[in-house]
Design a protein around this motif. Structure first.
Motif, PDB file in Angstrom:
ATOM      1  N   ASP A   1     -11.250   6.500  -7.546  1.00 59.55           N
ATOM      2  CA  ASP A   1     -12.008   5.677  -6.606  1.00 59.55           C
ATOM      3  C   ASP A   1     -12.128   4.251  -7.145  1.00 59.55           C
ATOM      4  OD1 ASP A   1     -14.058   4.354  -5.210  1.00 59.55           O
ATOM      5  OD2 ASP A   1     -15.592   5.811  -5.711  1.00 59.55           O
ATOM      6  N   ASP A   2     -12.481   4.128  -8.418  1.00 62.29           N
ATOM      7  CA  ASP A   2     -12.686   2.828  -9.035  1.00 62.29           C
ATOM      8  C   ASP A   2     -11.387   2.035  -9.118  1.00 62.29           C
ATOM      9  OD1 ASP A   2     -13.892   0.743 -10.509  1.00 62.29           O
ATOM     10  OD2 ASP A   2     -13.353   1.680 -12.396  1.00 62.29           O
ATOM     11  N   ALA A   3     -10.300   2.699  -9.548  1.00 60.92           N
ATOM     12  CA  ALA A   3      -9.056   1.990  -9.811  1.00 60.92           C
ATOM     13  C   ALA A   3      -8.234   1.743  -8.553  1.00 60.92           C
ATOM     14  CB  ALA A   3      -8.221   2.789 -10.814  1.00 60.92           C
ATOM     15  N   LEU A   4      -8.274   2.674  -7.601  1.00 55.92           N
ATOM     16  CA  LEU A   4      -7.404   2.586  -6.433  1.00 55.92           C
ATOM     17  C   LEU A   4      -8.159   2.495  -5.113  1.00 55.92           C
ATOM     18  CD1 LEU A   4      -4.771   5.251  -7.560  1.00 55.92           C
ATOM     19  CD2 LEU A   4      -4.398   2.776  -7.357  1.00 55.92           C
ATOM     20  N   ASP A   5      -9.483   2.562  -5.161  1.00 56.32           N
ATOM     21  CA  ASP A   5     -10.326   2.471  -3.969  1.00 56.32           C
ATOM     22  C   ASP A   5     -10.125   3.672  -3.039  1.00 56.32           C
ATOM     23  OD1 ASP A   5     -12.338   1.171  -2.514  1.00 56.32           O
ATOM     24  OD2 ASP A   5     -10.895   0.219  -1.179  1.00 56.32           O
TER      25      ASP A   5
END
Length: 353
Positions: free
Chosen positions: A326-330
């Motif tokens: 979620d954080d790295a690729l949304d």
């Protein structure tokens, strides 16, 4: 400096002498071939093993077939060796810690031990190691389960679906992606929802039988998503997806009976994997970067470290991993729509016919 077994041992000894954490005995075993791994490490996998080549290249291995870094930089080798050494110390300390329990203290404990050896190494560890940047990452500051990680644990049991696929690109359409995979055009046009499929046969069939023949789809953030157990055929090829404007795909698959959970990331028609092949999520072990250091997926190593430090309350490594995605690729999935059955859905056309 040309790295040899002698220069490595001497450099490690100097670090250990100046530290109250390390000693010479904690230096990783070394050899000249990854085939020697078990002979020197004393176990089939898990401990760092250094393979020294004649030209001064050092290859770090966790197991005989899993190469985790390659470098000719002596300081990098020493850092990776220290990172490996403090892991066992941090596990022992965390296991005896009162209060929030061993998992909550493990990764922060590793960082604190590295601080005592060399503050630069502690900072590097907090940033994810090689390529992590000089500045400490900004704290997450939000619910880690809010957007994607809420589904992580149930997904391990193939609930709601075995496959979670995400597609990103300019002006992509989730309906077109579902149709390309074989969804029933009539149900797509009708705006069918998952709850509608559950009630189509009047409750005569088991829900598992129904869901096995369906897919769910939608849009969340910049990504279209598609969830399913299996497709009618082999699925669309890269050219077909590219014609729809897809430039990136992320595919997560679960086979719970075999404890196999895989991650597959494609960008511009090329698999991002550092030539590792199939990437299994069980390679991720809390406090240890799962992917090649300084490689194509190092951005995920860094996101995972942020998740570990920001959210020590998460006891599930799958939740940590999904939060990092979620954080790295949304990546995200609409929790309420999926749980309440209002997410768009369709049967596979071939089976529906």
């Amino acid at each position: 400096m040309h790295i040899s077994a002698y220069t490595l041992k001497q450099a490690w000894h100097q670090v250990a002498v100046g530290s109250d954490v390390l000693n010479d005995a904690m230096f990783p075993p070394t050899g000249t071939s990854p085939d020697q791994y078990e002979q020197h490490a004393g176990e089939p996998h898990g401990r760092l093993f250094l393979v020294l080549e004649d030209d001064g290249t050092v290859r770090g291995h966790i197991g005989p077939y899993r190469e985790v870094f390659v470098t000719q930089d002596l300081d990098q080798v020493l850092y990776f060796a220290a990172e490996d050494a403090v892991r066992k110390l941090a596990e022992d300390i965390a296991a005896r810690a009162p209060g929030s329990g061993p998992l909550a203290n493990l990764v922060s404990g590793q960082a604190e031990l590295l601080d005592r050896i060399n503050p630069v190494w502690g900072s590097a560890f907090r940033n994810g190691g090689v390529g992590g940047g000089a500045q400490p990452p900004t704290a997450c500051g939000r619910d880690p389960l809010e957007r994607l990680a809420w589904i992580a644990d149930s997904w391990r049991e193939q609930d709601p679906y075995t496959h979670l696929a995400f597609f990103r690109g300019e002006s992509i359409c989730a309906e077109q992606i579902a149709l390309l995979h074989g969804a029933d055009p009539a149900q797509i046009a009708a705006g069918t929802r998952l709850a509608d499929l559950r009630s189509m046969d009047g409750g005569a069939r088991d829900y598992w039988d129904i869901v096995w023949e369906t897919c769910c789809f939608g849009q969340a953030g910049d990504w279209a998503f598609l969830m399913y157990h299996e497709t009618p055929g082999s699925g669309p090829d890269l050219e077909a997806l590219a014609r729809l404007g897809v430039t990136e795909t992320v595919h997560l698959s679960a086979t719970s009976a075999k404890a196999i959970y895989t991650f597959d990331y494609m960008r511009n028609g090329r698999r991002i994997d550092d030539d590792w092949g199939v990437l299994e999520l069980i390679w991720y072990d809390r406090g240890r970067a799962p992917y090649f250091r300084g490689g194509q997926l190092d951005f995920l190593n860094q996101a995972i470290r942020r998740a570990e430090l920001d959210h020590p309350e998460l006891t599930s490594e799958f939740e940590l991993y999904f939060h990092a995605l979620d954080d790295a690729l949304d990546l995200q999935l609409p929790r309420q729509d999926i749980q309440q059955g209002t997410v768009r859905a369709a049967q596979w056309a071939r089976r529906n016919s």
